[in-house]
Scaffold this active site. Structure first.
Site, PDB file in Angstrom:
ATOM      1  N   GLY A  91      20.104  30.570  18.816  1.00 15.04           N
ATOM      2  CA  GLY A  91      20.341  31.072  20.162  1.00 15.04           C
ATOM      3  C   GLY A  91      20.971  32.451  20.162  1.00 15.04           C
ATOM      4  N   ARG A  92      21.551  32.807  19.028  1.00 14.78           N
ATOM      5  CA  ARG A  92      22.199  34.117  18.974  1.00 14.78           C
ATOM      6  C   ARG A  92      22.217  34.676  17.555  1.00 14.78           C
ATOM      7  NH1 ARG A  92      28.452  32.959  18.899  1.00 14.78           N
ATOM      8  NH2 ARG A  92      28.405  30.854  18.088  1.00 14.78           N
ATOM      9  N   GLY A 120      23.756  34.889  23.826  1.00  8.74           N
ATOM     10  CA  GLY A 120      23.214  35.436  22.586  1.00  8.74           C
ATOM     11  C   GLY A 120      24.201  36.295  21.806  1.00  8.74           C
ATOM     12  N   ARG A 170      24.926  37.731   7.980  1.00  8.12           N
ATOM     13  CA  ARG A 170      25.180  36.554   7.144  1.00  8.12           C
ATOM     14  C   ARG A 170      24.043  36.399   6.140  1.00  8.12           C
ATOM     15  NH1 ARG A 170      25.742  31.161  10.398  1.00  8.12           N
ATOM     16  NH2 ARG A 170      23.506  31.291  10.670  1.00  8.12           N
ATOM     17  N   ARG A 177      18.076  23.690   8.113  1.00  4.36           N
ATOM     18  CA  ARG A 177      19.079  22.690   8.480  1.00  4.36           C
ATOM     19  C   ARG A 177      18.401  21.323   8.582  1.00  4.36           C
ATOM     20  NH1 ARG A 177      22.477  26.251  11.921  1.00  4.36           N
ATOM     21  NH2 ARG A 177      21.703  28.329  11.475  1.00  4.36           N
ATOM     22  N   ASP A 246      22.567  20.007  13.063  1.00  4.50           N
ATOM     23  CA  ASP A 246      22.016  21.372  13.126  1.00  4.50           C
ATOM     24  C   ASP A 246      22.912  22.370  12.411  1.00  4.50           C
ATOM     25  OD1 ASP A 246      23.571  20.542  15.553  1.00  4.50           O
ATOM     26  OD2 ASP A 246      23.549  22.697  15.936  1.00  4.50           O
ATOM     27  N   ASP A 256      27.566  27.782   9.311  1.00  2.13           N
ATOM     28  CA  ASP A 256      28.017  27.828  10.707  1.00  2.13           C
ATOM     29  C   ASP A 256      29.511  27.559  10.835  1.00  2.13           C
ATOM     30  OD1 ASP A 256      25.545  28.559  11.509  1.00  2.13           O
ATOM     31  OD2 ASP A 256      25.185  26.862  12.844  1.00  2.13           O
TER      32      ASP A 256
HETATM   33  P1  AMP Z   1      26.973  26.033  17.261  1.00  2.19           P
HETATM   34  O1  AMP Z   1      27.834  24.955  17.831  1.00  2.19           O
HETATM   35  O2  AMP Z   1      27.641  27.399  17.215  1.00  2.19           O
HETATM   36  O3  AMP Z   1      26.338  25.666  15.980  1.00  2.19           O
HETATM   37  O4  AMP Z   1      25.807  26.246  18.323  1.00  2.19           O
HETATM   38  C1  AMP Z   1      24.945  25.223  18.769  1.00  2.19           C
HETATM   39  C2  AMP Z   1      23.724  25.839  19.402  1.00  2.19           C
HETATM   40  O5  AMP Z   1      24.088  26.688  20.478  1.00  2.19           O
HETATM   41  C3  AMP Z   1      22.900  26.695  18.458  1.00  2.19           C
HETATM   42  O6  AMP Z   1      21.560  26.504  18.793  1.00  2.19           O
HETATM   43  C4  AMP Z   1      23.357  28.100  18.779  1.00  2.19           C
HETATM   44  O7  AMP Z   1      22.394  29.064  18.466  1.00  2.19           O
HETATM   45  C5  AMP Z   1      23.594  28.011  20.271  1.00  2.19           C
HETATM   46  N1  AMP Z   1      24.617  28.979  20.727  1.00  2.19           N
HETATM   47  C6  AMP Z   1      25.932  28.987  20.446  1.00  2.19           C
HETATM   48  N2  AMP Z   1      26.543  30.032  21.043  1.00  2.19           N
HETATM   49  C7  AMP Z   1      25.588  30.708  21.724  1.00  2.19           C
HETATM   50  C8  AMP Z   1      25.569  31.882  22.535  1.00  2.19           C
HETATM   51  N3  AMP Z   1      26.671  32.578  22.795  1.00  2.19           N
HETATM   52  N4  AMP Z   1      24.378  32.268  23.055  1.00  2.19           N
HETATM   53  C9  AMP Z   1      23.255  31.581  22.812  1.00  2.19           C
HETATM   54  N5  AMP Z   1      23.203  30.482  22.067  1.00  2.19           N
HETATM   55  C10 AMP Z   1      24.350  30.038  21.523  1.00  2.19           C
HETATM   56 MG    MG Z   2      25.123  26.043  14.685  1.00  4.43          MG
END
Ligand code: AMP
Ligand code: MG
Length: 471
Positions: A91-92, A120, A170, A177, A246, A256
């Site tokens: 997502g980002r 993002g 990174r 995953r 994930d 992550d």
């Molecule tokens: P995480 O808990 O950081 O592993 O994120 C879980 C999901 O949310 C993943 O698909 C990330 O890419 C998405 N995500 C987290 N933060 C953001 C953000 N600020 N904008 C877009 N997607 C996000």
């Molecule tokens: Mg993640």
């Protein structure tokens, strides 16, 4: 001016676009500036980039990508906090391709088709946390993604308060995953599932390519690598904080970094992530959660491997974990893994960890480093420490001491040290970030002036410390 094009490949693009990924243009941050470039890693990679060039800073901050990059967002799904969460995806963050043996991934470069409600972006605080956290685990000798550089900017990013956007470059052996497999399995797309599983084998276990039992053996390896990874975490008191499927890599790398931390007082029930009210990802739960995640992975392989075989491999996890934990403790203590006194030593250490007054990761330094003074008040545990030292010194092997010492930290990446370093960076002073990263590159057995200055005095009541997922 373009850089000499390094050897750059993008194997992920051999999979079908729009099924496995979407091509994405990064979106630039305002007024980017380097917070730090990890020079030790740059030298190791020999990537031929001149970090003084404006085009490199632009590319690393979501501006015009280097001509050989192939930015794309991967799709995956996952179980979050034990519940099926459906489609997630990058997502980002953007996959850029493979060079010098690593996949490059730019985190915080703007929207992708998988951003859902997110912006993002990554905030500076979380980019620095991942940058320092991953390099610290690497210096401890623990498998992890690496961090090449952090860029700060003036782009406002809304979280609980308004913060500023940053990017993190990174590097990972692979960003695959468990969620990549779950995505296609739960959509009943067995042909795509097969493609991604074969791709994983080519990338991570190419020696298995073409072997008739490759799916089964690959699963055995995922289980082994995951058992080893959690054992490494448990030996140094690392809490990942969000072990969703994930966020679990097939490569066995720590992946992550969100609300992670090092436990300071030994508590099995220590929860760092305040959104984790049930304590699912508490420190002591990590081996069990990894086993659970691997069961999710096993399910995705049922179209290719019979259930009984998968079950047997999965059932091996607890024994493998215990074996890996013993080996990891032996390595850290400079003791032969077959040493008969090892179980007794581990038990004494665990008792010592349970006593108030000593910070968890300090035990190794107290044994291995004569000049170690430590952060904590050890007066209450002096006698136990002396007894442990006596027991340990009879068993330790001189041949193993150098390696153990080189990975025994003389300072700890405590949450208060990280917070203070981030506060400096948020005021525009990046020196503490650079200095800590340099100390990690130089080896954790050497004292760090910045760690002593900013991390030397713990705040009161640190045991109630919690972090949120917001990053
Ligand atoms: P995480 O808990 O950081 O592993 O994120 C879980 C999901 O949310 C993943 O698909 C990330 O890419 C998405 N995500 C987290 N933060 C953001 C953000 N600020 N904008 C877009 N997607 C996000
Ligand atoms: Mg993640």
């Amino acid at each position: 001016m373009a850089n000499p094009s390094p050897e750059w490949r993008a194997p992920y693009t051999s999979l079908s676009e729009d099924i496995f990924y979407a091509r994405v243009s990064p979106q630039p941050l305002l007024n980017p500036r380097w917070v730090d470039v990890n020079q030790a890693l740059v030298s190791q990679l020999n990537c031929g980039m001149d970090f003084d060039q404006q085009d490199i800073l632009n590319a690393f901050s979501g501006g015009r990508p280097l001509h050989y990059w192939q930015p794309l967002a991967q799709v995956y799904s996952g179980h979050q906090f034990g519940q099926w969460a459906g489609q997630l995806g990058d997502g980002r963050g953007l996959y850029l391709g493979v060079s010098s043996g690593y996949e490059w991934h730019l985190k915080g470069a703007g929207h992708t088709p998988y951003s859902r409600f997110g912006d993002g972006r990554s905030v500076l605080r979380s980019a620095i946390r991942e940058y320092l956290g991953s390099e610290y685990l690497h210096a401890l000798g623990i498998p992890t993604t690496r961090a090449l550089a952090v860029v700060a900017s003036d782009t406002p990013v809304q979280r609980e308060t308004t913060e500023t956007g940053a990017t993190l470059m990174r590097l990972a052996k692979s960003h695959l995953r468990i969620g990549h497999f779950e995505h296609f399995y739960h959509r009943h797309s067995h042909q795509h599932l097969r493609e991604i599983a074969e791709f994983a084998i080519e990338q991570l276990d190419p020696d298995l390519s073409g072997a008739p039992d490759r799916m089964e053996v690959a699963f055995t390896r995922y289980v082994e690598r995951s058992a080893k990874l959690v054992a490494c975490w448990m030996a140094v008191g690392f809490v990942h904080g969000v072990m969703n499927t994930d966020n679990t890599a097939l490569s066995g790398e720590t992946l992550d970094y969100g609300p992670y931390g090092f436990i300071m007082d030994y508590r099995q029930d220590y929860v760092i992530n305040h959104t984790d009210q049930a304590g699912r990802y508490a420190f002591g739960q990590q081996p069990r959660v990894m086993h659970w995640n691997l069961a999710c992975l096993a399910e995705t392989l049922t179209p290719f491997v019979d259930v009984e075989t998968l079950g047997q491999i999965l059932n091996d996890f607890p024994a493998q974990y215990h074996q890996a934990f013993r080996s990891e403790m032996a390595r850290r203590l400079a003791i032969e893994p077959e040493n008969e006194q090892l179980p007794e030593l581990i038990e004494s250490i665990q008792k010592l960890w349970g006593l108030a007054g000593m910070h968890y990761p300090e035990v190794f330094a107290h044994l291995l480093d004569d000049s170690f003074v430590g952060l904590s008040e050890t007066s209450g545990v002096d006698q136990s420490l002396d007894e442990l030292r006596h027991l340990w010194s009879k068993e330790t092997s001189p041949d193993l001491l150098n390696l153990a010492r080189s990975q025994s930290p003389s300072w700890i990446l405590s949450h208060w040290l990280l917070d203070r370093v981030i506060q400096h960076a948020e005021r525009g002073d990046d020196e503490p970030v650079r200095s800590l990263r340099q100390s990690m590159s130089d080896g954790l057995m050497n004292p760090s002036e910045t760690a002593a200055l900013l991390g030397g005095s713990p705040p009161e009541a640190n045991s109630s410390y919690h972090l949120s997922c917001s990053s």
